[in-house]
Design a protein around this motif. Structure first.
Motif, PDB file in Angstrom:
ATOM      1  N   UNK A  78    -115.056 -58.714  32.922  1.00 50.44           N
ATOM      2  CA  UNK A  78    -113.849 -58.676  33.736  1.00 50.44           C
ATOM      3  C   UNK A  78    -113.161 -60.074  33.401  1.00 50.44           C
ATOM      4  N   UNK A  79    -111.785 -59.988  33.139  1.00 46.63           N
ATOM      5  CA  UNK A  79    -110.984 -61.100  32.894  1.00 46.63           C
ATOM      6  C   UNK A  79    -109.865 -61.128  33.689  1.00 46.63           C
ATOM      7  N   UNK A  80    -109.260 -62.400  33.553  1.00 48.93           N
ATOM      8  CA  UNK A  80    -107.979 -62.623  34.568  1.00 48.93           C
ATOM      9  C   UNK A  80    -106.816 -62.113  33.935  1.00 48.93           C
ATOM     10  N   UNK A  81    -105.938 -61.859  34.601  1.00 51.02           N
ATOM     11  CA  UNK A  81    -104.396 -61.429  34.109  1.00 51.02           C
ATOM     12  C   UNK A  81    -103.590 -62.469  33.485  1.00 51.02           C
ATOM     13  N   UNK A  82    -103.385 -62.219  32.128  1.00 53.21           N
ATOM     14  CA  UNK A  82    -102.928 -63.123  31.276  1.00 53.21           C
ATOM     15  C   UNK A  82    -101.184 -63.500  31.694  1.00 53.21           C
ATOM     16  N   UNK A 137    -110.276 -69.288  30.364  1.00 52.62           N
ATOM     17  CA  UNK A 137    -110.247 -67.892  29.525  1.00 52.62           C
ATOM     18  C   UNK A 137    -109.077 -68.164  28.369  1.00 52.62           C
ATOM     19  N   UNK A 138    -108.074 -68.702  28.297  1.00 54.44           N
ATOM     20  CA  UNK A 138    -107.032 -68.895  27.596  1.00 54.44           C
ATOM     21  C   UNK A 138    -107.567 -69.789  26.556  1.00 54.44           C
ATOM     22  N   UNK A 139    -108.268 -70.897  26.825  1.00 53.54           N
ATOM     23  CA  UNK A 139    -108.795 -71.924  25.915  1.00 53.54           C
ATOM     24  C   UNK A 139    -109.807 -71.123  25.043  1.00 53.54           C
ATOM     25  N   UNK A 140    -110.665 -70.316  25.797  1.00 53.14           N
ATOM     26  CA  UNK A 140    -111.599 -69.865  24.905  1.00 53.14           C
ATOM     27  C   UNK A 140    -111.201 -68.751  24.003  1.00 53.14           C
ATOM     28  N   UNK A 141    -110.104 -68.059  24.545  1.00 65.54           N
ATOM     29  CA  UNK A 141    -109.477 -67.137  23.284  1.00 65.54           C
ATOM     30  C   UNK A 141    -108.701 -67.923  22.193  1.00 65.54           C
ATOM     31  N   UNK A 142    -108.243 -69.283  22.444  1.00 67.25           N
ATOM     32  CA  UNK A 142    -107.850 -69.865  21.285  1.00 67.25           C
ATOM     33  C   UNK A 142    -108.597 -70.200  20.483  1.00 67.25           C
ATOM     34  N   UNK A 143    -109.906 -70.921  20.850  1.00 63.82           N
ATOM     35  CA  UNK A 143    -110.865 -71.201  20.067  1.00 63.82           C
ATOM     36  C   UNK A 143    -111.550 -69.955  19.247  1.00 63.82           C
ATOM     37  N   UNK A 144    -111.505 -68.698  19.904  1.00 61.40           N
ATOM     38  CA  UNK A 144    -111.988 -67.649  19.147  1.00 61.40           C
ATOM     39  C   UNK A 144    -111.132 -67.339  18.138  1.00 61.40           C
ATOM     40  N   UNK A 145    -109.688 -67.242  18.237  1.00 63.87           N
ATOM     41  CA  UNK A 145    -108.804 -66.917  17.118  1.00 63.87           C
ATOM     42  C   UNK A 145    -108.909 -67.716  16.004  1.00 63.87           C
ATOM     43  N   UNK A 146    -108.871 -69.066  16.327  1.00 58.86           N
ATOM     44  CA  UNK A 146    -109.003 -70.102  15.224  1.00 58.86           C
ATOM     45  C   UNK A 146    -110.520 -70.078  14.688  1.00 58.86           C
TER      46      UNK A 146
END
Length: 464
Positions: free
Chosen positions: A258-262, A178-187
């Motif tokens: 649903x997403x995990x707790x960051x 989930x965190x990796x996907x967020x990184x790629x989405x932001x960049x």
């Protein structure tokens, strides 16, 4: 003042994550696993089975009523009509109390079977004088069954701990992707804005065509990486769903919303109950695995005592008082009795000696297993503790590296905006920043996974 503000922000973020219906926290997730997962329920069956065996072992001490009735009549002649009713009460130490009623009639009775017309009553006791007195099969089985219940509870905790460990690792894997996907989405957003800006500059004649080509290559690379991370995230979500069930044995699939707790990194010790744990002074003797082995050793000691007792000769003494009028207590006297003595003793005792030898071997084998397990647990705990310290240091380094790369990228983008840098350098700085963020996510994942491994090695789960 600053420390208080940080603590307050962490508390607020925790409350927000718990109240947000779109966030599945680790604590909530493990709560579902503990309550409804079939393997955890199966672990409870271990205790239920041992309790059933304990009830079965207690049955060896249940009072028994035996009735033996035999009759023969042929061509109008009653050969015999025999009734023998016995009530037995087994007690501890192999002793058995017995009450008996015997009534026999007929023309062809054995003379020793002749009893008064109203029958003959007897009350007595059967005592093993050697083998079976201080320990016997039914005593040993009951003692072992009591230990099996305690051992089953320890084994249940180990089995439940294993499934919770696997479930926790799956959650951390889900959080990582989930965190990796967020990184790629932001960049990807940065790459799209940069491509559109350069394209407009090219159309206005301010940028060469080669810059638009390079910007488009970077944009497509970002899209490609995002698609790869999206697939990994979907797979990890489906793996997470394997551990989620409802009360009616219905599997649950985690929705896309649903997403995990960051904030899991800051809450991991609280959720896994390791926040106040002194690993260095942890009492390893309380570990369920060692407790299970200790109960097994106690059970094997009981078995060894039984096998040693079997080396004694079997000498059974029976004595029964006889009476025609059992309602009169004084009618039972030593002048009317029936007694017997049975002696049985194998000459070579090869079977008994072999059984004792096997029991001693099994006991010694389990003791070796206990010693090895104890040493292995100590070494694992020490290694995990040092690994956690190392990941803490690595995490500090990666956070600093991410911060420095972010500053470099910001400075390079300003220079590019002023025409003092190239798109190649901006993309290079951004790639380094992406790599450092992914490395930070990987180290955080390794740290969380090691915490889960510590939770598993210490067997800290509690499903009671």
């Amino acid at each position: 003042m600053r420390l208080s503000l940080v603590i307050l922000l962490c508390f607020i973020s925790n409350i927000t994550a718990q109240n947000d219906p779109s966030v599945l926290s680790l604590e909530e997730y493990l709560g579902y696993v503990k309550s409804f997962h079939p393997i955890v329920k199966q672990a409870n069956l271990i205790v239920n089975e041992s309790e059933a065996k304990l009830m079965k072992a207690r049955g060896a001490f249940d009072p028994k009523l035996e009735v033996d009735y035999d009759r023969k009549k042929f061509k109008g002649i009653e050969y015999y009509d025999r009734l023998n009713a016995t009530f037995k009460i087994p007690v501890w130490f192999g002793i058995e109390f017995k009450g008996n009623f015997e009534e026999n009639t007929g023309d062809f009775l054995n003379r020793q079977a002749n009893v008064p017309i109203d029958g003959l009553y007897s009350a007595g006791v059967s005592i093993p004088l050697a083998r079976g007195l201080l320990t016997n099969k039914r005593m040993s089985t009951l003692r072992q069954s009591r230990l099996y219940v305690k051992q089953a509870k320890a084994d249940r905790q180990l089995l439940a701990n294993t499934i919770l460990f696997e479930a926790t690792k799956t959650y951390f894997n889900w959080l990582k992707h989930y965190n990796e996907k967020n990184v790629y989405e932001s960049f990807l957003e940065n790459a799209e804005m940069r491509f559109n800006g350069i394209k407009k500059s090219y159309e206005a004649g301010d940028k060469p065509a080669i810059d638009t080509l390079e910007a488009r290559i970077t944009l497509n690379n970002r899209k490609l990486n995002l698609e790869k991370s999206r697939i990994k995230y979907i797979k990890s979500t489906l793996e997470l769903s394997n551990y989620l069930w409802l009360d009616n044995d219905t599997p649950v699939e985690v929705k896309d919303t649903i997403s995990p707790d960051e904030n899991t990194f800051n809450l991991i010790d609280t959720v896994l109950k390791t926040s106040n744990l002194d690993v260095e002074n942890f009492d390893i003797e309380t570990h369920p695995k060692l407790q299970s082995l200790n109960y097994k050793i106690e059970s094997l000691n009981i078995e060894k005592r039984l096998k040693r007792n079997n080396l004694l000769p079997q000498i059974d003494l029976q004595y029964n008082f006889l009476s025609q009028t059992p309602e009169i207590a004084r009618s039972f006297s030593s002048s009317a009795y029936k007694s017997g003595l049975n002696i049985n003793f194998p000459l070579f005792l090869r079977k008994e000696r072999g059984d004792l030898k096997l029991a001693q071997i099994k006991l010694q084998d389990t003791k070796f297993d206990l010693q090895n397990t104890k040493l292995s647990l100590r070494n694992k705990i020490s290694a995990i503790n040092q690994e956690l310290d190392s990941y803490g240091i690595q995490n500090d380094f990666t956070l600093t590296i991410v911060s420095d790369y972010s500053k470099l990228l910001s400075a390079e983008e300003r220079k590019f905006f002023l025409g003092e840098s190239s798109l190649f350098l901006v993309n290079s700085r951004e790639s380094k920043l992406i790599d450092s963020k992914l490395k930070a996510i990987e180290i955080e994942y390794d740290f969380l996974k090691t915490k889960a491994n510590l939770f598993n090695v210490l067997a800290l789960s509690n499903i009671n």
